[in-house]
Motif scaffolding. Sequence first.
Motif, short mmCIF file in Angstrom:
data_model
loop_
_atom_site.label_atom_id
_atom_site.label_comp_id
_atom_site.label_asym_id
_atom_site.label_seq_id
_atom_site.Cartn_x
_atom_site.Cartn_y
_atom_site.Cartn_z
N VAL A 143 -25.69 10.32 -18.73
CA VAL A 143 -26.01 10.67 -20.12
C VAL A 143 -24.82 11.32 -20.82
N ASP A 144 -24.06 12.15 -20.12
CA ASP A 144 -22.91 12.80 -20.74
C ASP A 144 -21.87 11.77 -21.17
N ARG A 145 -21.62 10.80 -20.32
CA ARG A 145 -20.67 9.75 -20.69
C ARG A 145 -21.21 8.93 -21.87
N ALA A 146 -22.52 8.66 -21.84
CA ALA A 146 -23.12 7.91 -22.93
C ALA A 146 -22.97 8.64 -24.26
N LYS A 147 -23.10 9.98 -24.25
CA LYS A 147 -22.92 10.76 -25.48
C LYS A 147 -21.49 10.65 -26.00
N GLU A 148 -20.52 10.64 -25.10
CA GLU A 148 -19.13 10.48 -25.52
C GLU A 148 -18.93 9.13 -26.22
N ILE A 149 -19.55 8.09 -25.67
CA ILE A 149 -19.46 6.76 -26.29
C ILE A 149 -20.18 6.76 -27.63
N ALA A 150 -21.33 7.43 -27.69
CA ALA A 150 -22.11 7.47 -28.93
C ALA A 150 -21.28 8.01 -30.09
N LEU A 151 -20.45 9.03 -29.82
CA LEU A 151 -19.65 9.63 -30.88
C LEU A 151 -18.54 8.71 -31.38
N ARG A 152 -18.28 7.64 -30.65
CA ARG A 152 -17.28 6.67 -31.10
C ARG A 152 -17.91 5.52 -31.90
N MET A 153 -19.22 5.49 -31.95
CA MET A 153 -19.91 4.42 -32.67
C MET A 153 -20.08 4.78 -34.14
N GLU A 154 -19.85 3.81 -35.00
CA GLU A 154 -19.88 4.04 -36.45
C GLU A 154 -21.27 3.75 -37.01
N CYS A 155 -22.16 4.72 -36.85
CA CYS A 155 -23.54 4.55 -37.33
C CYS A 155 -24.18 5.92 -37.51
N GLY A 156 -25.25 5.94 -38.29
CA GLY A 156 -25.89 7.21 -38.63
C GLY A 156 -26.71 7.82 -37.51
N SER A 157 -27.26 7.00 -36.62
CA SER A 157 -28.06 7.49 -35.48
C SER A 157 -27.64 6.72 -34.24
N VAL A 158 -27.57 7.42 -33.11
CA VAL A 158 -27.32 6.77 -31.82
C VAL A 158 -28.34 7.31 -30.81
N TRP A 159 -28.97 6.39 -30.09
CA TRP A 159 -29.94 6.75 -29.07
C TRP A 159 -29.36 6.47 -27.69
N ILE A 160 -29.73 7.29 -26.73
CA ILE A 160 -29.31 7.11 -25.34
C ILE A 160 -30.50 6.59 -24.55
N ASN A 161 -30.34 5.40 -23.97
CA ASN A 161 -31.36 4.77 -23.13
C ASN A 161 -32.68 4.51 -23.88
N LYS A 162 -32.58 4.31 -25.15
CA LYS A 162 -33.69 3.87 -26.01
C LYS A 162 -33.06 3.44 -27.32
N HIS A 163 -33.89 2.88 -28.22
CA HIS A 163 -33.34 2.43 -29.49
C HIS A 163 -34.39 2.50 -30.59
N GLY A 164 -34.02 3.14 -31.70
CA GLY A 164 -34.85 3.12 -32.90
C GLY A 164 -35.97 4.13 -32.95
N MET A 165 -35.99 5.09 -32.02
CA MET A 165 -37.08 6.06 -31.98
C MET A 165 -36.84 7.19 -32.98
N ILE A 166 -37.14 6.93 -34.24
CA ILE A 166 -36.92 7.91 -35.29
C ILE A 166 -38.00 8.99 -35.25
N GLN A 167 -37.68 10.16 -35.83
CA GLN A 167 -38.59 11.30 -35.82
C GLN A 167 -38.60 11.96 -37.19
N PRO A 168 -39.75 12.54 -37.59
CA PRO A 168 -39.83 13.14 -38.93
C PRO A 168 -38.99 14.39 -39.10
N ASN A 169 -38.54 15.00 -38.01
CA ASN A 169 -37.74 16.22 -38.10
C ASN A 169 -36.24 15.96 -38.01
N VAL A 170 -35.83 14.69 -37.89
CA VAL A 170 -34.42 14.35 -37.71
C VAL A 170 -33.94 13.51 -38.89
N PRO A 171 -32.89 13.94 -39.59
CA PRO A 171 -32.39 13.14 -40.72
C PRO A 171 -32.01 11.73 -40.28
N PHE A 172 -32.32 10.75 -41.13
CA PHE A 172 -32.08 9.35 -40.82
C PHE A 172 -31.41 8.68 -42.00
#
Length: 467
Positions: free
Chosen positions: A410-439
């Motif tokens: 997961v730590d390595r995945a987070k490092e990769i996430a920060l290199r991706m050009e997008c507003g949201s990045v999920w680790i080991n899932k995709h598209g799970m938006i939440q009402p408390n998290v800006p999107f």
Amino acid sequence: MEYNLYINGKSVPCHSHMDIFNPATGELLGKCPVAGREQLDAAVSAAAEAFKSWSQTSDEVRKAACHGMGKILEDHAEELAKLVTEEQGKPLNGLGSRFELGGCQAWTHYTADLELPVKVVQDNEEGYVELHRKPVGVVGSITPWNWPLMIAIWHVVPAIRSGNTVVIKPSPYTPLGTLRMVELMAASLPPGVLNVISGRDDLGQMMSEHPGIQKIVFTGSCATGGKIMASAAPTLKRLTLELGGNDAGIVLPDVDPQAIAEGLFWGAFINGGQTCAALKRLYVHEDIYEDVCAALTGYAANLPMGNGLDENTALGPVQNEMQYNKVRDLVSDAVANGARVLLGADPKEGPGYFYPATLLADVSNGMRIVDEEQFGPALPIIKFSSLDEAIEMANASENGLGGSVWSADVDRAKEIALRMECGSVWINKHGMIQPNVPFGGVKKSGIGVEFGEEGLKEYTTIQAVYS
């Protein structure tokens, strides 16, 4: 059944209607009112008049009204879910219409409890300064056909919670559920605070040009978002635009393909792939490429597709003929250019816009199925050898809504996430938006954010008070 507009607390009949059909059967579902400038002017006038008092109501009154709307949604959830399935096509169960209505309730109640307190920015011998958040005015909401009620809630509830009034226009493909939902929810509000008009695409342009609307919130395609931005420019409207996605996922070689297959599939095929933040491009390391392809194919092969009113259906139809033809065209183009069909790509004749869940291997950046957002039940799977190559390919898009990284580390995945050009990045899932998290997105995927305190602020202006 003929539906009506809802303006200033009243059901308003319309002299013109258009037919709305069930995408699973082709059967006539209802007749949608076609509003023009006269009805739009009436709705905006009602909202502007209601704003005078609604903007001055207390925080507790607004909070209670929003919770009241949430309770109405709970009481009518099954009725509205059935209507969504009939006009949008998604199944009742799974991540379908009942899930959508549950999301409507969750977002409404969560947003009702959000607050924007006065902020003190200076308190010293030189003076005292407060920042107040004030409502913008009349908000125009333009919603899409893929999650017609939940996205309406995302627009309407924060606008009302922060003291604005609303005129909402649903997609001409899926207007009936929104017409019914607004009429129900408006019982929790004073007349004119929430109004709904429906019609064809030209009505959206009338709204973005209208001098009586102070803000437009729109969810939909990049092309339409650009047109709204241009037509709103002369009146300097505030904008929140949540636009196209074409989200990329990166799968590292340390994962168990069987363990992630279900998450990958539903990340891509939620709502038949007709979701802005669905997984649209999957980049898989060469060491496990064939294993991931096999695991995805095995999971997807036996999922039932059919009429969403059947309680056993897992996948419904594409919502409309235009989108069905786009998906078919992109898949055909990929196959003609060497894509290997793992599953699907063989639509059957018959009623309804049923395109089978389709997995395509041996594709690459440069193919239309990868470069264009398919917004349907087809997933291209691209092989990579180096991580830098995968990140470069993932970022090689005009869009930047969401992305995901799949890894046992997961730590390595987070490092990769920060290199991706997008507003949201999920680790080991995709598209799970939440009402408390800006999107929201970057690049051509939009302007502004929704959800949470940050999303609520988008419906306000700042006033500094010095004393």
